[in-house]
Scaffold this active site. Sequence first.
Site, PDB file in Angstrom:
ATOM      1  CG  HIS A   1      69.730  26.995  33.765  1.00  0.00           C
ATOM      2  ND1 HIS A   1      70.183  25.716  33.930  1.00  0.00           N
ATOM      3  CD2 HIS A   1      70.816  27.699  33.338  1.00  0.00           C
ATOM      4  CE1 HIS A   1      71.470  25.639  33.610  1.00  0.00           C
ATOM      5  NE2 HIS A   1      71.879  26.847  33.243  1.00  0.00           N
TER       6      HIS A   1
ATOM      7  NE  ARG B   1      75.535  23.205  34.227  1.00  0.00           N
ATOM      8  CZ  ARG B   1      75.562  24.352  33.537  1.00  0.00           C
ATOM      9  NH1 ARG B   1      75.075  25.455  34.071  1.00  0.00           N
ATOM     10  NH2 ARG B   1      76.063  24.401  32.330  1.00  0.00           N
TER      11      ARG B   1
END
Length: 323
Positions: free
Chosen positions: A286, A238
């Site tokens: 992502h 993350r």
Amino acid sequence: MSSPFTETGPIEGVYLSDSLDLPAIFGKAVAAHPDLRLYRPDEVPDPARIRFALVWNPGPEAFKPYPNLDLVQVIAAGVDGVLHHPGLPADTIIARVHDDEQAAMMAGFALWHVIWHHRRMEHYLTAEKSARWSRTIVKGLRPPSKVTVGVLGYGLMGRAIAKAVAAVGFPVLAAARTQGADDPGITRIWGEIAIMDVAARSDILINVLPLTDRTRDLLDARLFTAMPRGAALIQLGRGEHLVEEDLLHALDSGQLGGASLDVFREEPLPSAYPFWAHPAVRVTPHEASVTSPSTVAKTLARSVSALLAGERPPAAVDRKIGY
Ligand code: GLV
């Protein structure tokens, strides 16, 4: 076979996301489970009948209209986006997705980047653009057996990555939260020191840790300084794991030789951000891996079924440890 759903009709839920069109992505897969009825927020007939939500990046007020929400099913492996959501009551169950297909995608993606850094693929791309025949292995590239790859996180994703990397001959160190046996070609390190220990010995370091209060800002100057000079970082966890300024300094000083980044503090990554143009950084949006809609829908159906039976869903997370 009797179903816990049929006596009361379909159980109702809502899609909640500020960034993805969840009905467009998951609507078809969810329709394969006729016991579930999901609505867009603006189409919910009676908010009090909503018992569950399928979510990704819910807005700050997203949960507010639903007083009887018992279950939040996240569409992903990571649940950090809802874990500390101020609008979510402490007893609402949060469930994640365990998807072997996603783990396989993640392993392939990570391995591709391991090869990218180890084999200096950037060098070939640059040479190719000017029609230059420029060999590197003959100039003394270290063989895989002499390049240690570290994996931070040893759940479904970390294990799949570690196995894939070990299968092509790299020694692998894996930082795990808990003790356990080594898998072939993989040395497992656990406990408080695991992350720094693995980082300090890794020529290529892959991060797939969950984001929790303990792992936030973990990829920082201290960790980069501990790594072997010229090492590479592959960041697939993350954005909040990484202190971005510290990475830029480590790259610019040569302490790190390169980085592959798939996740960012701010997504989409703003176009003015220095990572885009940095010669030692690979940026992807992502997409290292995604869950498959059918697995998400199956997981949701299982979670709801458990909820109705008064059981804990198999994919429920422990809200205290964060995954
Ligand atoms: C993707 O980021 C996931 O958590 O599955």
